[in-house]
Design a protein around this motif. Structure first.
Motif, PDB file in Angstrom:
ATOM      1  N   VAL A  66       0.850  -1.192   0.000  1.00  0.00           N
ATOM      2  CA  VAL A  66       0.000   0.000   0.000  1.00  0.00           C
ATOM      3  C   VAL A  66       0.880   1.235   0.000  1.00  0.00           C
ATOM      4  O   VAL A  66       2.066   1.166   0.365  1.00  0.00           O
ATOM      5  CB  VAL A  66      -0.949   0.047   1.209  1.00  0.00           C
ATOM      6  CG1 VAL A  66      -1.943  -1.087   1.162  1.00  0.00           C
ATOM      7  CG2 VAL A  66      -0.169   0.034   2.523  1.00  0.00           C
ATOM      8  N   GLN A  67       0.284   2.347  -0.361  1.00  0.00           N
ATOM      9  CA  GLN A  67       0.959   3.624  -0.262  1.00  0.00           C
ATOM     10  C   GLN A  67       0.860   4.129   1.176  1.00  0.00           C
ATOM     11  O   GLN A  67      -0.086   3.795   1.902  1.00  0.00           O
ATOM     12  CB  GLN A  67       0.301   4.653  -1.180  1.00  0.00           C
ATOM     13  CG  GLN A  67       0.479   4.394  -2.662  1.00  0.00           C
ATOM     14  CD  GLN A  67       1.912   4.611  -3.113  1.00  0.00           C
ATOM     15  OE1 GLN A  67       2.566   3.699  -3.569  1.00  0.00           O
ATOM     16  NE2 GLN A  67       2.389   5.838  -2.967  1.00  0.00           N
ATOM     17  N   ALA A  68       1.833   4.917   1.571  1.00  0.00           N
ATOM     18  CA  ALA A  68       1.761   5.536   2.888  1.00  0.00           C
ATOM     19  C   ALA A  68       0.450   6.311   3.007  1.00  0.00           C
ATOM     20  O   ALA A  68       0.032   6.981   2.055  1.00  0.00           O
ATOM     21  CB  ALA A  68       2.951   6.472   3.097  1.00  0.00           C
ATOM     22  N   SER A 105      -4.622   1.784  14.648  1.00  0.00           N
ATOM     23  CA  SER A 105      -4.924   0.372  14.438  1.00  0.00           C
ATOM     24  C   SER A 105      -6.004  -0.090  15.402  1.00  0.00           C
ATOM     25  O   SER A 105      -6.131   0.446  16.509  1.00  0.00           O
ATOM     26  CB  SER A 105      -3.664  -0.471  14.648  1.00  0.00           C
ATOM     27  OG  SER A 105      -2.679  -0.150  13.691  1.00  0.00           O
ATOM     28  N   THR A 106      -6.759  -1.103  14.956  1.00  0.00           N
ATOM     29  CA  THR A 106      -7.808  -1.682  15.789  1.00  0.00           C
ATOM     30  C   THR A 106      -7.734  -3.195  15.692  1.00  0.00           C
ATOM     31  O   THR A 106      -7.777  -3.745  14.592  1.00  0.00           O
ATOM     32  CB  THR A 106      -9.199  -1.220  15.332  1.00  0.00           C
ATOM     33  OG1 THR A 106      -9.269   0.206  15.370  1.00  0.00           O
ATOM     34  CG2 THR A 106     -10.282  -1.796  16.243  1.00  0.00           C
ATOM     35  N   ILE A 107      -7.631  -3.842  16.845  1.00  0.00           N
ATOM     36  CA  ILE A 107      -7.678  -5.300  16.884  1.00  0.00           C
ATOM     37  C   ILE A 107      -9.079  -5.700  17.297  1.00  0.00           C
ATOM     38  O   ILE A 107      -9.698  -5.075  18.168  1.00  0.00           O
ATOM     39  CB  ILE A 107      -6.606  -5.870  17.843  1.00  0.00           C
ATOM     40  CG1 ILE A 107      -6.556  -7.396  17.753  1.00  0.00           C
ATOM     41  CG2 ILE A 107      -6.827  -5.400  19.276  1.00  0.00           C
ATOM     42  CD1 ILE A 107      -5.368  -8.015  18.495  1.00  0.00           C
ATOM     43  N   SER A 139      -3.826   4.792   8.145  1.00  0.00           N
ATOM     44  CA  SER A 139      -2.763   5.806   8.108  1.00  0.00           C
ATOM     45  C   SER A 139      -1.384   5.156   8.184  1.00  0.00           C
ATOM     46  O   SER A 139      -0.528   5.546   8.984  1.00  0.00           O
ATOM     47  CB  SER A 139      -2.939   6.798   9.271  1.00  0.00           C
ATOM     48  OG  SER A 139      -4.201   7.425   9.219  1.00  0.00           O
ATOM     49  N   LEU A 140      -1.195   4.164   7.339  1.00  0.00           N
ATOM     50  CA  LEU A 140       0.042   3.383   7.390  1.00  0.00           C
ATOM     51  C   LEU A 140       1.249   4.249   7.064  1.00  0.00           C
ATOM     52  O   LEU A 140       1.196   5.138   6.200  1.00  0.00           O
ATOM     53  CB  LEU A 140      -0.042   2.204   6.431  1.00  0.00           C
ATOM     54  CG  LEU A 140      -0.870   1.026   6.967  1.00  0.00           C
ATOM     55  CD1 LEU A 140      -1.294   0.101   5.838  1.00  0.00           C
ATOM     56  CD2 LEU A 140      -0.090   0.273   8.024  1.00  0.00           C
TER      57      LEU A 140
END
Length: 122
Positions: free
Chosen positions: A12-14, A68-70, A85-86
């Motif tokens: 993926v893109q940032a 992130s969400t687990i 929002s990697l």
């Protein structure tokens, strides 16, 4: 022996998003703790997030908190990691792990998946 299989990795893109999945071959008992770890290029494997299967208690590494969400699906014996929002520093191999203690230490986990690769382009 319950096997763990991860999926959902990719490139993926940032700023982009990915959802990783980890499905167990058998039932995940309510006392279990499921966690995600990752290992970036040239880095040690590190804790990302965990969920206590029965209570749903969550814990995140500071590096991913808020992005992130687990979550889990008991009926499907699956744990997810939604990453938004990697950043380029999020790249690496992501591993799913099963343990019985609420812990960020790798030694607390006795069952591991084979990993799924996440690549983040700038």
């Amino acid at each position: 022996q319950v096997q763990l299989v991860e999926s959902g990795g990719g490139s993926v893109q940032a700023g982009g998003s990915l959802r990783l999945s980890c499905t167990a071959s058998g039932r995940i008992y309510s006392s279990s703790v499921m966690a995600w770890f990752r290992q970036g290029p040239g880095k040690e494997r590190e804790f990302v997030a965990l969920i206590r299967w029965h209570s749903g208690s969550l814990l995140y590494a500071d590096s991913v908190k808020g992005r992130s969400t687990i979550s889990n699906n008991n009926a499907e014996n699956t744990v997810y990691l939604q990453m938004n929002s990697l950043k380029t520093e999020d790249a690496g191999v992501y591993y799913c792990a099963r343990g019985s203690h609420y812990s960020t230490a790798q030694s607390a986990y006795f069952s591991w998946g084979q990993g799924t690769q996440v690549t983040v382009a700038s």
